[in-house]
Design a protein around this motif. Structure first.
Motif, PDB file in Angstrom:
ATOM      1  N   ASN A  84       0.783  -1.238   0.000  1.00 49.79           N
ATOM      2  CA  ASN A  84       0.000   0.000   0.000  1.00 49.79           C
ATOM      3  C   ASN A  84       0.814   1.286   0.000  1.00 49.79           C
ATOM      4  OD1 ASN A  84      -2.833  -0.978   0.205  1.00 49.79           O
ATOM      5  ND2 ASN A  84      -1.978  -2.016   2.000  1.00 49.79           N
ATOM      6  N   ILE A  85       2.103   1.124   0.059  1.00 48.50           N
ATOM      7  CA  ILE A  85       2.927   2.324   0.130  1.00 48.50           C
ATOM      8  C   ILE A  85       3.559   2.631  -1.212  1.00 48.50           C
ATOM      9  CG2 ILE A  85       5.185   3.093   0.950  1.00 48.50           C
ATOM     10  CD1 ILE A  85       4.514   2.447   3.663  1.00 48.50           C
ATOM     11  N   ASP A  86       3.489   3.889  -1.581  1.00 45.80           N
ATOM     12  CA  ASP A  86       4.197   4.313  -2.792  1.00 45.80           C
ATOM     13  C   ASP A  86       5.368   5.187  -2.351  1.00 45.80           C
ATOM     14  OD1 ASP A  86       5.206   5.247  -5.104  1.00 45.80           O
ATOM     15  OD2 ASP A  86       3.282   5.861  -5.963  1.00 45.80           O
ATOM     16  N   ILE A  87       6.505   4.529  -2.227  1.00 42.95           N
ATOM     17  CA  ILE A  87       7.669   5.180  -1.640  1.00 42.95           C
ATOM     18  C   ILE A  87       8.152   6.390  -2.444  1.00 42.95           C
ATOM     19  CG2 ILE A  87      10.140   4.843  -1.183  1.00 42.95           C
ATOM     20  CD1 ILE A  87       9.437   2.086  -0.092  1.00 42.95           C
ATOM     21  N   LYS A  88       8.054   6.264  -3.759  1.00 48.11           N
ATOM     22  CA  LYS A  88       8.671   7.269  -4.611  1.00 48.11           C
ATOM     23  C   LYS A  88       7.851   8.536  -4.863  1.00 48.11           C
ATOM     24  CE  LYS A  88      12.426   4.994  -5.259  1.00 48.11           C
ATOM     25  NZ  LYS A  88      12.696   4.079  -6.353  1.00 48.11           N
ATOM     26  N   GLU A 143      11.233   6.034   6.429  1.00 46.54           N
ATOM     27  CA  GLU A 143      12.274   7.014   6.146  1.00 46.54           C
ATOM     28  C   GLU A 143      12.342   7.333   4.657  1.00 46.54           C
ATOM     29  OE1 GLU A 143      15.782   5.756   8.739  1.00 46.54           O
ATOM     30  OE2 GLU A 143      16.508   7.623   7.815  1.00 46.54           O
ATOM     31  N   ARG A 144      12.207   6.273   3.850  1.00 50.52           N
ATOM     32  CA  ARG A 144      12.290   6.520   2.412  1.00 50.52           C
ATOM     33  C   ARG A 144      11.103   7.313   1.876  1.00 50.52           C
ATOM     34  NH1 ARG A 144      13.001   0.953   0.390  1.00 50.52           N
ATOM     35  NH2 ARG A 144      12.921   0.358   2.595  1.00 50.52           N
ATOM     36  N   VAL A 145       9.936   7.047   2.444  1.00 49.15           N
ATOM     37  CA  VAL A 145       8.763   7.834   2.035  1.00 49.15           C
ATOM     38  C   VAL A 145       9.001   9.310   2.370  1.00 49.15           C
ATOM     39  CG1 VAL A 145       6.313   8.257   2.433  1.00 49.15           C
ATOM     40  CG2 VAL A 145       7.170   5.909   2.325  1.00 49.15           C
ATOM     41  N   ILE A 146       9.489   9.528   3.591  1.00 52.66           N
ATOM     42  CA  ILE A 146       9.746  10.907   4.024  1.00 52.66           C
ATOM     43  C   ILE A 146      10.817  11.554   3.142  1.00 52.66           C
ATOM     44  CG2 ILE A 146      10.564  12.345   5.939  1.00 52.66           C
ATOM     45  CD1 ILE A 146       9.521  10.019   7.801  1.00 52.66           C
ATOM     46  N   GLU A 147      11.839  10.754   2.838  1.00 52.86           N
ATOM     47  CA  GLU A 147      12.925  11.276   2.014  1.00 52.86           C
ATOM     48  C   GLU A 147      12.424  11.756   0.652  1.00 52.86           C
ATOM     49  OE1 GLU A 147      17.388  10.334   2.380  1.00 52.86           O
ATOM     50  OE2 GLU A 147      16.340   8.620   1.534  1.00 52.86           O
ATOM     51  N   GLN A 156      10.690  20.079   4.747  1.00 52.28           N
ATOM     52  CA  GLN A 156      12.043  20.516   5.091  1.00 52.28           C
ATOM     53  C   GLN A 156      12.454  19.894   6.419  1.00 52.28           C
ATOM     54  OE1 GLN A 156       9.980  23.426   4.037  1.00 52.28           O
ATOM     55  NE2 GLN A 156      10.751  22.899   1.988  1.00 52.28           N
ATOM     56  N   LEU A 157      13.205  18.832   6.336  1.00 54.89           N
ATOM     57  CA  LEU A 157      13.673  18.159   7.555  1.00 54.89           C
ATOM     58  C   LEU A 157      15.131  17.775   7.386  1.00 54.89           C
ATOM     59  CD1 LEU A 157      10.679  15.691   8.119  1.00 54.89           C
ATOM     60  CD2 LEU A 157      11.187  17.719   9.493  1.00 54.89           C
ATOM     61  N   ASN A 158      15.890  17.877   8.463  1.00 53.26           N
ATOM     62  CA  ASN A 158      17.271  17.386   8.375  1.00 53.26           C
ATOM     63  C   ASN A 158      17.293  15.880   8.614  1.00 53.26           C
ATOM     64  OD1 ASN A 158      17.127  16.914  11.131  1.00 53.26           O
ATOM     65  ND2 ASN A 158      18.146  18.854  11.660  1.00 53.26           N
ATOM     66  N   GLU A 159      18.482  15.310   8.458  1.00 57.46           N
ATOM     67  CA  GLU A 159      18.647  13.859   8.593  1.00 57.46           C
ATOM     68  C   GLU A 159      18.065  13.322   9.896  1.00 57.46           C
ATOM     69  OE1 GLU A 159      20.029  10.943   7.106  1.00 57.46           O
ATOM     70  OE2 GLU A 159      19.470  12.202   5.385  1.00 57.46           O
ATOM     71  N   GLN A 160      18.392  14.025  10.968  1.00 53.31           N
ATOM     72  CA  GLN A 160      17.996  13.517  12.267  1.00 53.31           C
ATOM     73  C   GLN A 160      16.500  13.583  12.492  1.00 53.31           C
ATOM     74  OE1 GLN A 160      20.955  16.069  13.983  1.00 53.31           O
ATOM     75  NE2 GLN A 160      21.950  14.296  14.977  1.00 53.31           N
ATOM     76  N   LEU A 164      14.104  10.391  13.147  1.00 58.41           N
ATOM     77  CA  LEU A 164      13.297  10.381  14.364  1.00 58.41           C
ATOM     78  C   LEU A 164      11.814  10.279  14.034  1.00 58.41           C
ATOM     79  CD1 LEU A 164      14.458  10.415  17.088  1.00 58.41           C
ATOM     80  CD2 LEU A 164      14.206  12.893  17.210  1.00 58.41           C
ATOM     81  N   LEU A 165      11.417  10.997  13.011  1.00 58.09           N
ATOM     82  CA  LEU A 165      10.019  10.974  12.605  1.00 58.09           C
ATOM     83  C   LEU A 165       9.591   9.561  12.227  1.00 58.09           C
ATOM     84  CD1 LEU A 165       7.467  12.544  12.064  1.00 58.09           C
ATOM     85  CD2 LEU A 165       8.306  12.987   9.737  1.00 58.09           C
ATOM     86  N   ALA A 166      10.441   8.890  11.478  1.00 57.24           N
ATOM     87  CA  ALA A 166      10.130   7.512  11.093  1.00 57.24           C
ATOM     88  C   ALA A 166       9.926   6.642  12.337  1.00 57.24           C
ATOM     89  CB  ALA A 166      11.253   6.934  10.221  1.00 57.24           C
ATOM     90  N   HIS A 167      10.833   6.769  13.280  1.00 63.75           N
ATOM     91  CA  HIS A 167      10.677   6.012  14.537  1.00 63.75           C
ATOM     92  C   HIS A 167       9.383   6.384  15.258  1.00 63.75           C
ATOM     93  CE1 HIS A 167      14.313   3.639  14.946  1.00 63.75           C
ATOM     94  NE2 HIS A 167      15.009   4.636  14.432  1.00 63.75           N
ATOM     95  N   ASN A 168       9.091   7.674  15.298  1.00 61.26           N
ATOM     96  CA  ASN A 168       7.879   8.102  15.989  1.00 61.26           C
ATOM     97  C   ASN A 168       6.633   7.464  15.388  1.00 61.26           C
ATOM     98  OD1 ASN A 168       9.296   9.657  17.756  1.00 61.26           O
ATOM     99  ND2 ASN A 168       8.791  11.637  16.806  1.00 61.26           N
ATOM    100  N   ILE A 169       6.613   7.424  14.079  1.00 61.89           N
ATOM    101  CA  ILE A 169       5.438   6.842  13.418  1.00 61.89           C
ATOM    102  C   ILE A 169       5.300   5.365  13.791  1.00 61.89           C
ATOM    103  CG2 ILE A 169       4.463   6.192  11.173  1.00 61.89           C
ATOM    104  CD1 ILE A 169       5.758   8.832  10.089  1.00 61.89           C
TER     105      ILE A 169
END
Lengths: 206, 206, 206, 206
Positions: A84-88, A143-147, A156-160, A164-169
DNA sequence: GATGAATGAGAATTCATTCAT
DNA sequence: TATGAATGAATTCTCATTCAT
């Protein structure tokens, strides 16, 4: 690090798959109620619909049941997620969809997920890494979806922050399961998705 | 729902307190390594610095050790939290401080918190509610801090967002402990506090 | 190669010695009737006069019982032998006496010796050498008695005959025990000693 | 006391003989390494080259395997012995030859003989006599050879010495097998035969 | 005849708990 | 109060034997 195989005495692959499916189903029901340690192998066999002797034709040790349970559930969660995820795509909408899908999967597989997170730590030093790795893979998917969103200029997010957001989700998904006794009294899954998404996306300061 | 007392055979209150402190310390060390179920009462006694006979002068059952551990740790976390939180102030700054304080407490008491979250589920049906209640109380503390901010017009959040946010903060604190194998490789506690606070406050959409 | 210690949970040395004596006695009775493998640990405990739990306070594994049995019996046989043998005397008479004493010891400890020879092979790869070594020591004792006779000119035997003779004596002693079902129907121990001694000393050709 | 038959489900006599030969060979290999009790029926089947189901077409119980092994080996030893012994001749030379032949047979069939002597005691109360009887028959063969020598005036021995001597020879043959770890380091089979014969015939006093 | 999956009685071992000293 | 030996129920795991295919 590839999958860790649990050897069976029985040779018929089809049969092994079938019996193990029964086993996992029975074990999840049991573990949910009593946890891994308080469930006896005899109970697991019974809940699986066969005898203790038969159980041991398909595993070597009690711990193998737990490993199979964790391994299988992770695979299923990830599989349903990937579908169900469209990473790109890289749109905010696709991120929302990914979150929503993940939360729904976790909701559908509540018992399994709960068992997995509560019992995984009982895996042996050898088996644990294989399961933790899967956890990481799931975080990586987000992380890749966010990237993609960052690449497309949607976020606009930095690496960290991204990491962190990915972990939070991931953790907020689990939270729906293991804090169910309070959250599920107050929210439907739809509401939970709605408000959590909002908190994630907009933050709390207007 | 008041505290659930664990009766001791020994009458001297001072002694009981001292022995139980030894016990909790020993038990946490042990549980961290092997978990509650894999730790034997003999090991707990040894890690506590006394004999198995003495152990049973201060508890009735093995489970009492776990209850005392969870109960004590929660109290300590909450106590340290209360000391540093100004619930009524109602500024964003005070919320930030509360988050930061909580994360630091969790960081200081990592082992204890980890043990507590991983083993609390092994408490009996009777003891569990007492511990869950404490968890709720902690979420409530954050809810009240947030509420003050809402009252003061610093934040615009509805009931559900407020409640969810409190849970999220609690869970993100725990997350620092139980996802330590990956998070603590990437962040110091200060960085973790910084980025998480930012994600919470501003969200991800500029 | 020194003695191999079997660790006990119980610390009181005196008690350990006492319980193990009970254990060995019970085990010999049992092993004589059913052999080591067919005897269960519960039966061993019962025959020893204590519970299964107590049994395991004094050994780690079932095999330890067998090791203790073999070790103790060998020690006792050898001790009784040493008390009665004059290695240095170097007369035919002293050799006869040594043989006679050995055969009598074996006769007195028939059950124990039988058990030892039939079950020793069930010892693990680690424990077996310790027991075989004792067997060798016993053969060596006879070798030295024979050597004294050779030195004193009472016997003319080369190295190989000397060595073989020692083994033959040991084995003929064992034979009295494990072929008892036929030998002890036909001979008293005194007769057995008399005729065997004669065959050994004079051979069969006048 | 005639042979004790082990019934097979399979009717084809030729097949039964073939399968049982495979079985005995496999079992001896296995028993030599792990002993009868530690070998499982599955392992026996595998070592025999067929399945567990097939194994049970040719025996009724696990113990039957042991019985067949012992029974067959004894038969073979005796058969090879009979072929080479001239009971009636009554010369010292023929006795020497008999001893030498027996020792060589035992040497050739070391593994089998070792297994037989170490495991025979595990036979049930019903099966054991059948095997012990064969042991006696072998001793009897030597008794008759010796008797011929006595009759011919080559030897002067009374009944008891005659009987004991026969036993001694049998046991010295076995000794070559089960004390192999020390004897076979020091002697070749030829040397063993030479020195043992000398000790038997001439005794140790010139 | 051959196979191997299924069974469950039985075995070793552990460990929470008690209680006499 | 403190100790630690004793207990036995409970648990994991094995393996001889059966029987449907």
């Amino acid at each position: 690090m590839t999958r860790r195989e649990v050897p069976a005495s029985v040779k018929d692959e089809r049969l092994v798959k079938m019996r193990r499916d029964q086993m996992i189903k029975g074990a999840v029901t049991l573990f949910k109620e009593k946890g891994f340690h308080r469930s006896t192998t005899r109970e697991i066999a019974k809940a699986s619909g066969f005898s203790i002797g038969t159980l041991y034709e398909y595993i070597r040790q009690k711990e193998d049941v737990l490993y199979l349970v964790c391994d299988t559930i992770y695979d299923e969660v990830r599989e349903r997620l990937e579908k169900n995820i469209d990473i790109k795509q890289g749109t905010i909408e696709s991120l929302k969809l990914a979150i929503s899908n993940y939360f729904r999967v976790v909701n559908d597989m509540q018992d399994e997920v709960l068992v997995m997170y509560q019992e995984a730590k009982s895996l042996s030093k050898e088996a644990l890494p294989y399961v933790l790795q899967k956890e990481n893979e799931m975080a990586s998917m987000f992380e890749r979806v966010i990237e993609s969103c960052i690449d497309k200029g949607e976020l606009q997010l930095n690496e960290q922050e991204k990491n962190l957001l990915a972990h939070n989700i991931i953790v907020q998904g689990q939270m729906w399961g293991f804090r169910r006794w309070v959250l599920q009294k107050q929210y439907t899954i739809d509401e939970y998705i709605e408000w959590q998404t909002k908190l994630i996306l907009r933050g709390i300061i207007s």
